[in-house]
Design a protein around this motif. Sequence first.
Motif, PDB file in Angstrom:
ATOM      1  N   LEU A   1      38.786  49.764  37.585  1.00  0.00           N
ATOM      2  CA  LEU A   1      38.879  50.449  36.297  1.00  0.00           C
ATOM      3  C   LEU A   1      39.146  51.941  36.426  1.00  0.00           C
ATOM      4  N   ARG A   2      39.335  52.403  37.650  1.00  0.00           N
ATOM      5  CA  ARG A   2      39.454  53.840  37.879  1.00  0.00           C
ATOM      6  C   ARG A   2      40.627  54.444  37.107  1.00  0.00           C
ATOM      7  N   GLU A   3      41.780  53.780  37.140  1.00  0.00           N
ATOM      8  CA  GLU A   3      42.957  54.327  36.472  1.00  0.00           C
ATOM      9  C   GLU A   3      42.777  54.349  34.958  1.00  0.00           C
ATOM     10  N   LEU A   4      42.211  53.262  34.404  1.00  0.00           N
ATOM     11  CA  LEU A   4      41.965  53.231  32.961  1.00  0.00           C
ATOM     12  C   LEU A   4      41.011  54.343  32.555  1.00  0.00           C
ATOM     13  N   ALA A   5      39.940  54.513  33.330  1.00  0.00           N
ATOM     14  CA  ALA A   5      38.943  55.530  33.004  1.00  0.00           C
ATOM     15  C   ALA A   5      39.532  56.928  33.069  1.00  0.00           C
TER      16      ALA A   5
ATOM     17  N   ALA B   1      35.540  47.076  30.777  1.00  0.00           N
ATOM     18  CA  ALA B   1      34.362  47.101  31.647  1.00  0.00           C
ATOM     19  C   ALA B   1      33.553  45.819  31.498  1.00  0.00           C
ATOM     20  N   ARG B   2      33.383  45.364  30.272  1.00  0.00           N
ATOM     21  CA  ARG B   2      32.640  44.116  30.061  1.00  0.00           C
ATOM     22  C   ARG B   2      33.399  42.936  30.651  1.00  0.00           C
ATOM     23  N   ALA B   3      34.716  42.923  30.503  1.00  0.00           N
ATOM     24  CA  ALA B   3      35.518  41.836  31.064  1.00  0.00           C
ATOM     25  C   ALA B   3      35.422  41.832  32.585  1.00  0.00           C
ATOM     26  N   GLN B   4      35.464  43.011  33.179  1.00  0.00           N
ATOM     27  CA  GLN B   4      35.352  43.103  34.636  1.00  0.00           C
ATOM     28  C   GLN B   4      33.997  42.611  35.107  1.00  0.00           C
ATOM     29  N   ASP B   5      32.946  42.951  34.372  1.00  0.00           N
ATOM     30  CA  ASP B   5      31.608  42.444  34.693  1.00  0.00           C
ATOM     31  C   ASP B   5      31.604  40.919  34.724  1.00  0.00           C
ATOM     32  N   ALA B   6      32.185  40.326  33.696  1.00  0.00           N
ATOM     33  CA  ALA B   6      32.181  38.871  33.574  1.00  0.00           C
ATOM     34  C   ALA B   6      32.962  38.220  34.707  1.00  0.00           C
ATOM     35  N   LEU B   7      34.084  38.793  35.072  1.00  0.00           N
ATOM     36  CA  LEU B   7      34.889  38.233  36.156  1.00  0.00           C
ATOM     37  C   LEU B   7      34.171  38.362  37.492  1.00  0.00           C
ATOM     38  N   GLU B   8      33.455  39.450  37.697  1.00  0.00           N
ATOM     39  CA  GLU B   8      32.768  39.667  38.969  1.00  0.00           C
ATOM     40  C   GLU B   8      31.608  38.711  39.166  1.00  0.00           C
ATOM     41  N   VAL B   9      31.013  38.231  38.071  1.00  0.00           N
ATOM     42  CA  VAL B   9      29.914  37.268  38.213  1.00  0.00           C
ATOM     43  C   VAL B   9      30.403  35.828  38.115  1.00  0.00           C
ATOM     44  N   GLY B  10      31.716  35.653  37.978  1.00  0.00           N
ATOM     45  CA  GLY B  10      32.275  34.305  37.970  1.00  0.00           C
ATOM     46  C   GLY B  10      32.148  33.591  36.645  1.00  0.00           C
ATOM     47  N   SER B  11      32.549  34.253  35.567  1.00  0.00           N
ATOM     48  CA  SER B  11      32.485  33.635  34.245  1.00  0.00           C
ATOM     49  C   SER B  11      33.344  32.371  34.184  1.00  0.00           C
TER      50      SER B  11
ATOM     51  N   ALA C   1      37.363  32.787  32.577  1.00  0.00           N
ATOM     52  CA  ALA C   1      38.124  33.805  33.304  1.00  0.00           C
ATOM     53  C   ALA C   1      39.399  34.200  32.578  1.00  0.00           C
ATOM     54  N   ALA C   2      40.086  33.239  31.965  1.00  0.00           N
ATOM     55  CA  ALA C   2      41.338  33.547  31.276  1.00  0.00           C
ATOM     56  C   ALA C   2      41.104  34.509  30.118  1.00  0.00           C
ATOM     57  N   PHE C   3      40.021  34.305  29.384  1.00  0.00           N
ATOM     58  CA  PHE C   3      39.708  35.192  28.259  1.00  0.00           C
ATOM     59  C   PHE C   3      39.483  36.617  28.747  1.00  0.00           C
ATOM     60  N   TYR C   4      38.723  36.771  29.815  1.00  0.00           N
ATOM     61  CA  TYR C   4      38.398  38.112  30.296  1.00  0.00           C
ATOM     62  C   TYR C   4      39.585  38.772  30.988  1.00  0.00           C
ATOM     63  N   ARG C   5      40.407  38.000  31.666  1.00  0.00           N
ATOM     64  CA  ARG C   5      41.627  38.588  32.236  1.00  0.00           C
ATOM     65  C   ARG C   5      42.540  39.100  31.130  1.00  0.00           C
ATOM     66  N   ALA C   6      42.586  38.348  30.031  1.00  0.00           N
ATOM     67  CA  ALA C   6      43.413  38.782  28.902  1.00  0.00           C
ATOM     68  C   ALA C   6      42.902  40.098  28.322  1.00  0.00           C
ATOM     69  N   LYS C   7      41.588  40.288  28.330  1.00  0.00           N
ATOM     70  CA  LYS C   7      41.038  41.560  27.865  1.00  0.00           C
ATOM     71  C   LYS C   7      41.488  42.706  28.765  1.00  0.00           C
ATOM     72  N   LEU C   8      41.439  42.500  30.063  1.00  0.00           N
ATOM     73  CA  LEU C   8      41.880  43.543  30.994  1.00  0.00           C
ATOM     74  C   LEU C   8      43.364  43.840  30.824  1.00  0.00           C
ATOM     75  N   GLN C   9      44.154  42.805  30.676  1.00  0.00           N
ATOM     76  CA  GLN C   9      45.604  42.997  30.514  1.00  0.00           C
ATOM     77  C   GLN C   9      45.928  43.659  29.181  1.00  0.00           C
ATOM     78  N   SER C  10      45.166  43.321  28.151  1.00  0.00           N
ATOM     79  CA  SER C  10      45.381  43.944  26.846  1.00  0.00           C
ATOM     80  C   SER C  10      45.005  45.419  26.885  1.00  0.00           C
ATOM     81  N   ALA C  11      43.910  45.727  27.564  1.00  0.00           N
ATOM     82  CA  ALA C  11      43.520  47.131  27.709  1.00  0.00           C
ATOM     83  C   ALA C  11      44.600  47.912  28.440  1.00  0.00           C
ATOM     84  N   ASP C  12      45.169  47.318  29.475  1.00  0.00           N
ATOM     85  CA  ASP C  12      46.227  47.982  30.231  1.00  0.00           C
ATOM     86  C   ASP C  12      47.445  48.229  29.346  1.00  0.00           C
ATOM     87  N   PHE C  13      47.825  47.232  28.548  1.00  0.00           N
ATOM     88  CA  PHE C  13      48.961  47.408  27.634  1.00  0.00           C
ATOM     89  C   PHE C  13      48.679  48.519  26.637  1.00  0.00           C
TER      90      PHE C  13
END
Length: 596
Positions: free
Chosen positions: A481-485, A538-548, A551-563
């Motif tokens: 998340l460094r670049e987003l932050a 950040a919440r999506a990354q948390d979920a992916l790191e604990v193995g939600s 995963a597709a929902f949280y990856r979409a959040k990260l990709q949407s934030a990037d867009f």
Amino acid sequence: MNYRAPLRDMRFVIHELFDVSGHCALLGNGLDRELIDGVLDEAARYTGEVVAPLNRNSDEEGVTLVDGAVTTPKGFREAYRQYVENGWASMTGPIEFGGQGFPQLVACNFHEMLMGASLSFRIYSGLTEGAVLALYKHGSPELQAAYLAKLVSGEWTGTMCLTEPQAGTDLALLRTRAEPQVDGSYKVSGSKIFISGGEHDMSENIVHLVLARLPDAPAGVKGISLFLVPKFVANPDGTPGARNALNCGAIEHKMGIKGAATCVMNFDGATGWLVGEPNQGLACMFTMMNDARFQVGLQGLGIAEQAYQGALSYARERLQSRALTGPAQPDKPADPIIVHPDVRRMLLTQKTLVEGCRMLAAYTARQLDLEHGHPDATVRHAAAKRAALLIPIVKAFFTDMGQEVASLGVQVYGGHGYIREWGMEQLMRDSRITQLYEGTNGIQALDLIRRKLLGDGGAELSALQAEFSELCDDQAKRPALRELAATVQARLGEWRELGAEVIAASQRDPQEIGACSVEFLQYSAYVLLAGLWLQAAARAQDALEVGSGEAAFYRAKLQSADFYLRRVLPRASAHREAIRGGAQCLMALDEDSFAF
């Protein structure tokens, strides 16, 4: 066009970003996650199955006025009966008057669903909640006993009667009069225009809150009082009594929300009662105005969600041309248009604006709840300041966003978007009013600069910026998340500088207030959404790191934030440059030179 409540995203926002269960525990209302989710499930069913099917027909049928009586579109009365009987009307009402006391952090999701399903239908109930707030805070015990429970239940509806033909934004020009009577009541006379739900056939009584002047009132806005003027005066047993001396003289023929009755209301010596103190009507009215402006913001959000859903469905189904990289579906005569980059640009713009605004709606709703319900007076005061700062941004930006997202929906549909039968053009027409009523978006921007930014020298804005700056500091430590932050942190720094420039320029030249206000509001909104998208990432990354398991929902959040940060947030730069363009280029042209 079908409407389906975006329940997964709503739950992500209220549970995972804003911990609604902890919020409810803090407020002491006894609501838990299971109950909240059950309410949202039923809300989705009601809005999707009962309300949404009425939207198209209500646009075609409209309302009719015959001998002063308004008939609403087919199906509205039955849908409203269910709305009342199933407790939706009393959702946020005070418990001591039969309400359920739900916090705005929960209720705003149901209200968004209503707006998305049918804005015309929601119009009739929307101002009742504001009337409840005003009467609950400022009404006498006698008025509360006679009218409040019926308004809370939804058996009676409420209106807000401000505007007159010569007095829109400038209420100092208001002419409606109120003459005191020996029994303590008043005779109210005058005409009001643009009154949403001023007359209809869905509730047994309509309670109007009317701004008027007393005979000895000082000139200007300091001489305005607020009066409760019912269609039927309440009997001692709570039933509707004698018909009051008021009527609907006409209904407006409008560009959109054609299923909602927008009325000219004539008061001809109608019996009314003072709400609050004499000549303090504007302060009383603003109790409901803030709620109304938040609700109008949700109207923009609801329509935008519906437009996004329609555009996405169409883009998945419509076959046109081949993907630029070669056939994506070679077994079909052409590929669905969602494979094309420009269609994706439009869909992702819709998606990230809608989801970003939903996060900001929840953030604001949380402040409104804390303002009214936190046990600590210091917290209530702080939340009130934060909510006051955010309300004009929510009202203006959400409704501008709703119009943009509806317009993008038309564009995704192509020629079919311009055709009535597909439903997208209705959303664009319906959303247009939201940028105008409850204070035009230009007025919201002036409020943000004059009353909020200049009012405290930018202190509350600085506190808000510091909150998101701390979030950036925390997330900058995470490689993913460094670049987003860093991007959000840079914009926050820019926002601080811009705020200081606006304050300084406005103090040098009052014209700068109006010259920069809309641009500053837009800039502020884009950066606020960026901060919230970082929080979502950040919440999506948390979920992916604990193995939600999602995963597709949280990856979409990260990709949407990037867009959002790469393709939408850069709009802020244009607003910054426009602000720095100053007032001189706006005011230099002689008025006669505008002639053609």
